[in-house]
Design a protein around this motif. Sequence first.
Motif, PDB file in Angstrom:
ATOM      1  N   UNK A 245       0.857  -1.191   0.000  1.00  0.00           N
ATOM      2  CA  UNK A 245       0.000   0.000   0.000  1.00  0.00           C
ATOM      3  C   UNK A 245       0.891   1.238   0.000  1.00  0.00           C
ATOM      4  N   UNK A 246       0.261   2.409  -0.028  1.00  0.00           N
ATOM      5  CA  UNK A 246       1.019   3.653  -0.045  1.00  0.00           C
ATOM      6  C   UNK A 246       1.443   4.049   1.372  1.00  0.00           C
ATOM      7  N   UNK A 247       2.417   4.907   1.443  1.00  0.00           N
ATOM      8  CA  UNK A 247       2.885   5.417   2.732  1.00  0.00           C
ATOM      9  C   UNK A 247       1.763   6.145   3.485  1.00  0.00           C
ATOM     10  N   UNK A 248       0.973   7.029   2.809  1.00  0.00           N
ATOM     11  CA  UNK A 248      -0.136   7.670   3.524  1.00  0.00           C
ATOM     12  C   UNK A 248      -1.145   6.661   4.071  1.00  0.00           C
ATOM     13  N   UNK A 249      -1.340   5.550   3.371  1.00  0.00           N
ATOM     14  CA  UNK A 249      -2.264   4.526   3.863  1.00  0.00           C
ATOM     15  C   UNK A 249      -1.755   3.920   5.159  1.00  0.00           C
ATOM     16  N   UNK A 250      -0.462   3.667   5.209  1.00  0.00           N
ATOM     17  CA  UNK A 250       0.125   3.121   6.442  1.00  0.00           C
ATOM     18  C   UNK A 250      -0.040   4.108   7.586  1.00  0.00           C
ATOM     19  N   UNK A 251       0.274   5.365   7.345  1.00  0.00           N
ATOM     20  CA  UNK A 251       0.136   6.370   8.394  1.00  0.00           C
ATOM     21  C   UNK A 251      -1.334   6.592   8.764  1.00  0.00           C
ATOM     22  N   UNK A 252      -2.231   6.269   7.826  1.00  0.00           N
ATOM     23  CA  UNK A 252      -3.647   6.357   8.153  1.00  0.00           C
ATOM     24  C   UNK A 252      -4.057   5.349   9.218  1.00  0.00           C
ATOM     25  N   UNK A 253      -3.298   4.259   9.322  1.00  0.00           N
ATOM     26  CA  UNK A 253      -3.544   3.254  10.363  1.00  0.00           C
ATOM     27  C   UNK A 253      -2.864   3.660  11.664  1.00  0.00           C
ATOM     28  N   UNK A 254      -1.659   4.231  11.557  1.00  0.00           N
ATOM     29  CA  UNK A 254      -0.992   4.668  12.770  1.00  0.00           C
ATOM     30  C   UNK A 254       0.469   4.983  12.558  1.00  0.00           C
ATOM     31  N   UNK A 255       1.065   5.576  13.572  1.00  0.00           N
ATOM     32  CA  UNK A 255       2.503   5.819  13.579  1.00  0.00           C
ATOM     33  C   UNK A 255       3.221   4.492  13.808  1.00  0.00           C
ATOM     34  N   UNK A 256       4.529   4.538  13.749  1.00  0.00           N
ATOM     35  CA  UNK A 256       5.304   3.314  13.955  1.00  0.00           C
ATOM     36  C   UNK A 256       4.997   2.705  15.322  1.00  0.00           C
ATOM     37  N   UNK A 257       4.976   3.519  16.368  1.00  0.00           N
ATOM     38  CA  UNK A 257       4.689   3.007  17.709  1.00  0.00           C
ATOM     39  C   UNK A 257       3.261   2.478  17.811  1.00  0.00           C
ATOM     40  N   UNK A 258       2.333   3.166  17.180  1.00  0.00           N
ATOM     41  CA  UNK A 258       0.944   2.708  17.198  1.00  0.00           C
ATOM     42  C   UNK A 258       0.788   1.402  16.426  1.00  0.00           C
ATOM     43  N   UNK A 259       1.508   1.278  15.311  1.00  0.00           N
ATOM     44  CA  UNK A 259       1.466   0.041  14.547  1.00  0.00           C
ATOM     45  C   UNK A 259       2.027  -1.117  15.367  1.00  0.00           C
ATOM     46  N   UNK A 260       3.060  -0.835  16.138  1.00  0.00           N
ATOM     47  CA  UNK A 260       3.619  -1.891  16.977  1.00  0.00           C
ATOM     48  C   UNK A 260       2.604  -2.338  18.025  1.00  0.00           C
TER      49      UNK A 260
END
Length: 220
Positions: A54-69
């Motif tokens: 997916x795109x970078x904005x899509x990933x950030x739409x889910x969360x920051x690196x810490x939130x993704x963890x």
Amino acid sequence: MAGARGNQRTYRSPLREEAARRTRETVVAAAAEVFCAEGYTGATIEQITARAGVSRPTVFGVGTKAQLFALARQRAATGGRLAANDEHFRQLMAIPDAHRLLTEFAAFTAGISQRLGPLQLALEQAAGTEPELAQLLESSQQELVECARGIVTAAAATGSLRSDITQETATDVLWLQIQPANYRRLVHERGWSHRAFEDWHAATMINALLGPRTTAGKPA
């Protein structure tokens, strides 16, 4: 006009919501794979983006690196946390026999430790330098304390708790016993099978917290 706007219903698209849910799951699953492979420090948003497709904005739409963890860790624990308000946990505490209670609790916590795997190690390693992960580690440990306290309270209510141990000490002993690091060290580092760990896990809890079984008022 203002009243008319206030009565307008928010439009919801089930197809769009389902697509968003699937995208979120894809991103979180990709993040989990990257964190497991690279650790927290070595993982990058670019790696997660590439893995998820997916795109970078899509990933950030889910969360920051810490939130993704945090989301990846929650996903590893089967979509929920070991918490006192968890339905499965409430069912465990309702078991009237303390030996069975601890046996089933051991199986439950061993399964969670197995699923957490390298994500827990990544959390422990990064908590010293990443404030958000330090907070996550602290809150997860507090959860373990509260869950241990709940199990001890339930065991004590059956009259089976050892007479030479206080409930607070029993809580500390159980909290130490259910640390995911125990699973990692014995299974991944020392080569135990999951079943061997689960059996030891249950036996250690029972021996540490409960008195001998009794039959008609006498030790079994």
